[in-house]
Design an enzyme around this catalytic site. Structure first.
Site, PDB file in Angstrom:
ATOM      1  CD  GLU A 116      10.949  -2.102  12.108  1.00 49.57           C
ATOM      2  OE1 GLU A 116      11.793  -2.716  12.816  1.00 49.57           O
ATOM      3  OE2 GLU A 116       9.735  -2.116  12.352  1.00 49.57           O
TER       4      GLU A 116
ATOM      5  NE  ARG B 295      -1.296   4.978  12.609  1.00 50.15           N
ATOM      6  CZ  ARG B 295      -1.233   4.534  11.346  1.00 50.15           C
ATOM      7  NH1 ARG B 295      -0.066   4.391  10.748  1.00 50.15           N
ATOM      8  NH2 ARG B 295      -2.339   4.246  10.702  1.00 50.15           N
TER       9      ARG B 295
ATOM     10  CG  ASN C  42       7.638   1.617   5.714  1.00 48.14           C
ATOM     11  OD1 ASN C  42       7.016   0.762   6.359  1.00 48.14           O
ATOM     12  ND2 ASN C  42       7.201   2.852   5.574  1.00 48.14           N
TER      13      ASN C  42
ATOM     14  CG  ASN D 227      -1.988  -1.143   1.073  1.00 44.62           C
ATOM     15  OD1 ASN D 227      -2.625  -1.319   0.041  1.00 44.62           O
ATOM     16  ND2 ASN D 227      -2.075  -1.962   2.110  1.00 44.62           N
TER      17      ASN D 227
ATOM     18  NE  ARG E  86      -8.113   6.677   0.714  1.00 41.20           N
ATOM     19  CZ  ARG E  86      -8.979   5.811   1.241  1.00 41.20           C
ATOM     20  NH1 ARG E  86      -9.106   4.608   0.723  1.00 41.20           N
ATOM     21  NH2 ARG E  86      -9.711   6.140   2.281  1.00 41.20           N
TER      22      ARG E  86
HETATM   23  O1  CA2 Z   1       4.060   4.341   9.221  1.00 39.59           O
HETATM   24  C1  CA2 Z   1       4.430   3.528   8.376  1.00 39.59           C
HETATM   25  O2  CA2 Z   1       5.321   3.763   7.559  1.00 39.59           O
HETATM   26  C2  CA2 Z   1       3.729   2.170   8.281  1.00 39.59           C
HETATM   27  O3  CA2 Z   1       4.722   1.188   7.994  1.00 39.59           O
HETATM   28  C3  CA2 Z   1       2.738   2.291   7.136  1.00 39.59           C
HETATM   29  C4  CA2 Z   1       1.846   1.082   6.973  1.00 39.59           C
HETATM   30  C5  CA2 Z   1       1.202   0.677   8.301  1.00 39.59           C
HETATM   31  O4  CA2 Z   1       0.491  -0.537   8.141  1.00 39.59           O
HETATM   32  C6  CA2 Z   1       2.242   0.517   9.400  1.00 39.59           C
HETATM   33  O5  CA2 Z   1       1.569   0.187  10.599  1.00 39.59           O
HETATM   34  C7  CA2 Z   1       3.040   1.778   9.572  1.00 39.59           C
HETATM   35  C8  CA2 Z   1       0.726   1.376   5.967  1.00 39.59           C
HETATM   36  C9  CA2 Z   1       1.218   1.759   4.618  1.00 39.59           C
HETATM   37  C10 CA2 Z   1       0.050   2.191   3.794  1.00 39.59           C
HETATM   38  O6  CA2 Z   1       0.325   3.472   3.299  1.00 39.59           O
HETATM   39  C11 CA2 Z   1      -0.693   4.202   2.791  1.00 39.59           C
HETATM   40  C12 CA2 Z   1      -0.396   5.480   2.419  1.00 39.59           C
HETATM   41  C13 CA2 Z   1      -1.363   6.293   1.914  1.00 39.59           C
HETATM   42  C14 CA2 Z   1      -2.639   5.823   1.752  1.00 39.59           C
HETATM   43  C15 CA2 Z   1      -2.953   4.543   2.119  1.00 39.59           C
HETATM   44  C16 CA2 Z   1      -1.967   3.707   2.634  1.00 39.59           C
END
Ligand code: CA2
Length: 146
Positions: A99, A108, A75, A12, A19
């Site tokens: 990381e 969160r 990441n 994602n 978003r």
């Molecule tokens: O904070 C981070 O970089 C995370 O690795 C991002 C992940 C999340 O599941 C981790 O807990 C923390 C999510 C990545 C999804 O990124 C998006 C960005 C914009 C819109 C939707 C998803």
């Protein structure tokens, strides 16, 4: 020859900047890549910058890095909190591992507080926005010089 660092991004993150800007900011993944490339030139690092929504592909790239890279900045996105397989792959990599999380995962939901990858990472950067990638590359350059 300059050391090579793989910068790997999980599921994602291709949606970055499109978003949830209140959590992840306005920069796109292409912006992050451009900034990493700029900093890499400054630091004398070669980088391979990649993103995948598929766990196996990230694992294959970590295996590839065993021969091709001295360091990994990763990441793992949501795989951070679920993937023993990515941890196992990183445990088979002999170089330095950092990381990165764009958001402060500790501020969160509770399910984001645990990271499988942190059991292998030499350092963790969270909550510094997309600047975290730049900080990780600077730390990586220091580790690779030592
Ligand atoms: O904070 C981070 O970089 C995370 O690795 C991002 C992940 C999340 O599941 C981790 O807990 C923390 C999510 C990545 C999804 O990124 C998006 C960005 C914009 C819109 C939707 C998803």
């Amino acid at each position: 020859m300059n050391p090579t660092v793989y910068v790997l991004n999980g599921p994602n993150l291709n949606l970055l900047g499109m978003r949830q800007p209140e959590i992840y900011g306005h920069e796109t993944l292409a912006d992050v890549e451009a900034e990493c490339r700029r900093v890499a030139v400054e630091l004398g690092l070669e980088i391979a910058f990649r993103q995948s929504n598929r766990e196996y592909e990230l694992i294959d790239w970590i295996h590839e890095a065993r021969e091709a890279a001295e360091g990994i900045v990763i990441n793992p996105a949501a795989f951070t909190h679920t993937s023993v397989a990515i941890l196992d792959a990183l445990n088979a990599f002999d170089g330095s591992v950092l990381e990165v999380h764009i958001s402060n995962v500790h501020k969160r939901e509770a399910f984001r507080h645990h990271s499988y990858v942190s059991a292998r990472a030499d350092g963790v950067i969270a909550g510094c926005g997309t600047q975290g990638y730049e900080l990780a590359l600077r730390r990586m350059a220091r580790l690779l010089k030592a």
